[in-house]
Motif scaffolding. Structure first.
Motif, PDB file in Angstrom:
ATOM      1  N   LEU A 259     -35.118  30.544  29.062  1.00  0.00           N
ATOM      2  CA  LEU A 259     -35.871  31.708  28.623  1.00  0.00           C
ATOM      3  C   LEU A 259     -35.182  33.004  29.013  1.00  0.00           C
ATOM      4  CD1 LEU A 259     -39.693  31.065  29.222  1.00  0.00           C
ATOM      5  CD2 LEU A 259     -38.543  31.537  27.055  1.00  0.00           C
ATOM      6  N   SER A 260     -34.650  33.026  30.229  1.00  0.00           N
ATOM      7  CA  SER A 260     -33.970  34.225  30.711  1.00  0.00           C
ATOM      8  C   SER A 260     -32.705  34.505  29.905  1.00  0.00           C
ATOM      9  CB  SER A 260     -33.616  34.069  32.199  1.00  0.00           C
ATOM     10  OG  SER A 260     -34.789  33.975  32.978  1.00  0.00           O
ATOM     11  N   LEU A 261     -31.967  33.458  29.570  1.00  0.00           N
ATOM     12  CA  LEU A 261     -30.791  33.641  28.721  1.00  0.00           C
ATOM     13  C   LEU A 261     -31.206  34.198  27.361  1.00  0.00           C
ATOM     14  CD1 LEU A 261     -28.757  30.383  29.497  1.00  0.00           C
ATOM     15  CD2 LEU A 261     -28.164  32.721  30.138  1.00  0.00           C
ATOM     16  N   GLY A 262     -32.368  33.757  26.882  1.00  0.00           N
ATOM     17  CA  GLY A 262     -32.884  34.287  25.633  1.00  0.00           C
ATOM     18  C   GLY A 262     -33.149  35.777  25.723  1.00  0.00           C
ATOM     19  N   GLY A 263     -33.557  36.233  26.890  1.00  0.00           N
ATOM     20  CA  GLY A 263     -33.824  37.648  27.076  1.00  0.00           C
ATOM     21  C   GLY A 263     -32.590  38.519  27.030  1.00  0.00           C
ATOM     22  N   VAL A 264     -31.413  37.931  27.307  1.00  0.00           N
ATOM     23  CA  VAL A 264     -30.175  38.715  27.281  1.00  0.00           C
ATOM     24  C   VAL A 264     -29.924  39.280  25.889  1.00  0.00           C
ATOM     25  CG1 VAL A 264     -27.668  38.618  27.557  1.00  0.00           C
ATOM     26  CG2 VAL A 264     -29.145  37.432  29.193  1.00  0.00           C
ATOM     27  N   LEU A 300     -30.998  25.500  16.885  1.00  0.00           N
ATOM     28  CA  LEU A 300     -31.603  24.715  17.963  1.00  0.00           C
ATOM     29  C   LEU A 300     -31.586  23.227  17.658  1.00  0.00           C
ATOM     30  CD1 LEU A 300     -34.706  26.976  18.723  1.00  0.00           C
ATOM     31  CD2 LEU A 300     -32.749  26.602  20.238  1.00  0.00           C
ATOM     32  N   LEU A 301     -31.360  22.861  16.388  1.00  0.00           N
ATOM     33  CA  LEU A 301     -31.330  21.453  15.992  1.00  0.00           C
ATOM     34  C   LEU A 301     -30.027  20.757  16.398  1.00  0.00           C
ATOM     35  CD1 LEU A 301     -32.792  21.869  12.387  1.00  0.00           C
ATOM     36  CD2 LEU A 301     -33.983  20.927  14.385  1.00  0.00           C
ATOM     37  N   ILE A 302     -29.018  21.560  16.732  1.00  0.00           N
ATOM     38  CA  ILE A 302     -27.687  20.985  16.966  1.00  0.00           C
ATOM     39  C   ILE A 302     -27.554  20.359  18.339  1.00  0.00           C
ATOM     40  CG2 ILE A 302     -25.219  21.560  17.155  1.00  0.00           C
ATOM     41  CD1 ILE A 302     -25.652  23.706  15.040  1.00  0.00           C
ATOM     42  N   ASN A 303     -28.157  20.993  19.354  1.00  0.00           N
ATOM     43  CA  ASN A 303     -27.926  20.551  20.726  1.00  0.00           C
ATOM     44  C   ASN A 303     -29.190  20.799  21.553  1.00  0.00           C
ATOM     45  OD1 ASN A 303     -26.888  20.376  23.523  1.00  0.00           O
ATOM     46  ND2 ASN A 303     -24.871  20.390  22.553  1.00  0.00           N
ATOM     47  N   TYR A 308     -27.398  25.826  26.166  1.00  0.00           N
ATOM     48  CA  TYR A 308     -27.214  26.067  24.726  1.00  0.00           C
ATOM     49  C   TYR A 308     -28.502  26.615  24.113  1.00  0.00           C
ATOM     50  CZ  TYR A 308     -26.624  25.081  19.743  1.00  0.00           C
ATOM     51  OH  TYR A 308     -26.573  25.194  18.373  1.00  0.00           O
ATOM     52  N   ILE A 309     -29.641  26.012  24.487  1.00  0.00           N
ATOM     53  CA  ILE A 309     -30.927  26.485  23.974  1.00  0.00           C
ATOM     54  C   ILE A 309     -31.137  27.945  24.347  1.00  0.00           C
ATOM     55  CG2 ILE A 309     -33.441  26.264  24.217  1.00  0.00           C
ATOM     56  CD1 ILE A 309     -33.024  23.232  24.452  1.00  0.00           C
ATOM     57  N   GLY A 310     -30.807  28.297  25.588  1.00  0.00           N
ATOM     58  CA  GLY A 310     -30.953  29.675  26.045  1.00  0.00           C
ATOM     59  C   GLY A 310     -30.097  30.646  25.250  1.00  0.00           C
ATOM     60  N   VAL A 311     -28.852  30.241  24.961  1.00  0.00           N
ATOM     61  CA  VAL A 311     -27.951  31.103  24.183  1.00  0.00           C
ATOM     62  C   VAL A 311     -28.508  31.328  22.775  1.00  0.00           C
ATOM     63  CG1 VAL A 311     -25.655  31.254  23.145  1.00  0.00           C
ATOM     64  CG2 VAL A 311     -25.910  30.474  25.506  1.00  0.00           C
ATOM     65  N   ILE A 312     -29.004  30.264  22.160  1.00  0.00           N
ATOM     66  CA  ILE A 312     -29.572  30.397  20.805  1.00  0.00           C
ATOM     67  C   ILE A 312     -30.836  31.247  20.828  1.00  0.00           C
ATOM     68  CG2 ILE A 312     -30.525  29.156  18.837  1.00  0.00           C
ATOM     69  CD1 ILE A 312     -27.471  28.888  19.292  1.00  0.00           C
ATOM     70  N   LEU A 313     -31.667  31.065  21.832  1.00  0.00           N
ATOM     71  CA  LEU A 313     -32.848  31.915  21.958  1.00  0.00           C
ATOM     72  C   LEU A 313     -32.449  33.381  22.104  1.00  0.00           C
ATOM     73  CD1 LEU A 313     -35.208  29.834  24.307  1.00  0.00           C
ATOM     74  CD2 LEU A 313     -35.348  30.109  21.827  1.00  0.00           C
ATOM     75  N   GLY A 314     -31.330  33.617  22.790  1.00  0.00           N
ATOM     76  CA  GLY A 314     -30.811  34.974  22.914  1.00  0.00           C
ATOM     77  C   GLY A 314     -30.416  35.549  21.572  1.00  0.00           C
TER      78      GLY A 314
END
Length: 399
Positions: A259-264, A300-303, A308-314
């Motif tokens: 979640l935090s990576l998503g915030g970046v 998000l379907l790839i990995n 990785y999820i955090g980066v995509i959420l970002g």
């Protein structure tokens, strides 16, 4: 440098900072408590969805209050009531066997405060700044929000893990009390209001605000776009904790790191928006950012690695933040100040109407044994489609 009436705006963003920190405790603690006591993704997602129903029920009233009465008083009194309702929620969750009727009632009451005071917060901001500073002000508020999107999950997740979800909710209660104290310090610069709240006043103002919003095709098209994107987004977001901790088996700390990576991404979008929003057509930015947010969701379907999820959420939050800042600025430039509170409430009501349904639908799919991959696929396609729709709507050529 922003030419703010410094004291007013600084107090506003400080109260926003405090309340958002408390909100993160609540957002993490509630699903963790429900999942730990029931193991049900359906109940966790339903509680999340119910928190948005008041935006449909009370938003128009909140807009009328903002346009006719002291915004400062509305914000202070609202935060006091929020602290009381947070205490009620804490009591409900403290018992061994959760009474879901009371739980949903407590969540509804707490969310009702936000829906009633949000138009006052949004419409008091332009009163504290110059028109030329709208983009910078919106970007600054979003930057604060997005910074907490990075730090909030880590801090909130750590607190929940260390002291438990129930004890963490005390922070939410304290945040409302502190926020009320900060807002009470706002200068009393508003004109005196002599109107009394009557059913006739509420009815006339609601009808006037709704009529204006629905006849302004650009503003209404934007709210419809958000209606679709919010449905799609919350199919996934309402079930995020379940997906990470139950379906994928990650510990809470890994889920909060993602979640935090998503915030970046959202944090980066703040200053980027300041550079591009005034240079390009609002319609073009809204369409492109919505399409790219939808396509990013499909990644998000790839990995399923949590980093990785955090980066995509970002990536998703980057485009989503540009989207929000663009629309807020367009709305502030377009709508007369004396109607802004009501228009904010109408557009928020329309755009939020789909959130409870999207949250419930996502939880229902998971409860029926449908894979989270299908939820992500549906969400991504719907969001991208909303952007395509915006490209051929009245928004398309709007500055």
């Amino acid at each position: 440098m922003l030419s703010f009436q410094k004291k007013s705006f600084h107090l506003l963003w400080l109260s926003f900072l405090v309340s958002t920190l408390g909100d993160w405790m609540y957002r993490l603690a509630l699903p963790i408590i429900v999942l730990s006591k029931t193991g049900s993704a359906y109940h966790a997602a339903t509680a999340f969805g119910i928190s948005f129903i008041p935006w449909v029920v009370f938003s128009l009233i909140g807009g009328t209050l903002a346009d006719n009465f002291s915004k400062r008083k509305i914000l202070v009194v609202g935060n006091i009531f929020a602290s009381i309702f947070s205490g009620f929620l804490l009591f409900i969750l403290s018992v061994k066997n959760i009474n879901f009727t009371l739980l949903y009632l407590a969540v509804f009451l707490l969310a009702s405060v936000d829906s009633l005071i949000h138009p006052s917060f949004q419409s008091i901001i332009p009163e504290s700044i110059k028109r030329d500073d709208y983009v910078k002000a919106n970007a600054l508020i979003q930057t604060i929000d997005n910074t907490l999107t990075i730090l909030g999950p880590l801090a909130g997740g750590s607190v929940v893990m260390l002291i438990g979800g129930i004890n963490a909710l005390w922070f939410d209660i304290f945040s409302f009390i502190l926020s009320a104290c900060i807002l009470y310090a706002l200068p009393k610069t508003e004109k005196g209001h002599t109107k009394k709240i009557t059913l006739n006043l509420l009815k006339n103002d609601i009808l006037e605000g709704a009529k204006y919003s629905f006849h302004q095709k650009v503003i209404f098209s934007g709210s419809l776009m958000f209606f679709i994107t919010n449905f799609a987004l919350n199919m996934f977001e309402a079930n995020y904790i379940f997906y990470m901790t139950k379906a994928l088996g990650y510990p809470l700390i890994d889920a909060t790191i993602a979640l935090s990576l998503g915030g970046v991404g959202a944090l980066i979008a703040g200053p980027v928006s300041s550079l591009i929003v005034e240079r390009f057509r609002a319609g073009v930015l809204l369409s492109i950012s919505t399409v790219l947010a939808g396509l990013s969701t499909l990644l998000l379907l790839i990995n399923t690695n949590y980093i990785y999820i955090g980066v995509i959420l970002g990536l998703v939050s980057f485009f989503g933040t540009i989207n929000v800042i663009t629309y807020f600025t367009l709305r502030q430039h377009t709508v007369p100040s004396e109607q802004l509170g009501r228009v904010v409430s109408v557009t928020r009501m329309v755009s939020y109407a789909s959130i409870p349904v999207g949250s419930w639908f996502g939880g229902l799919l998971l409860n029926q044994g449908i894979s989270m991959a299908w939820v992500i696929l549906i969400a991504g396609v719907l969001r991208a489609s909303a952007g395509v729709g915006a490209a051929v709507s009245p928004l398309a050529h709007e500055r």
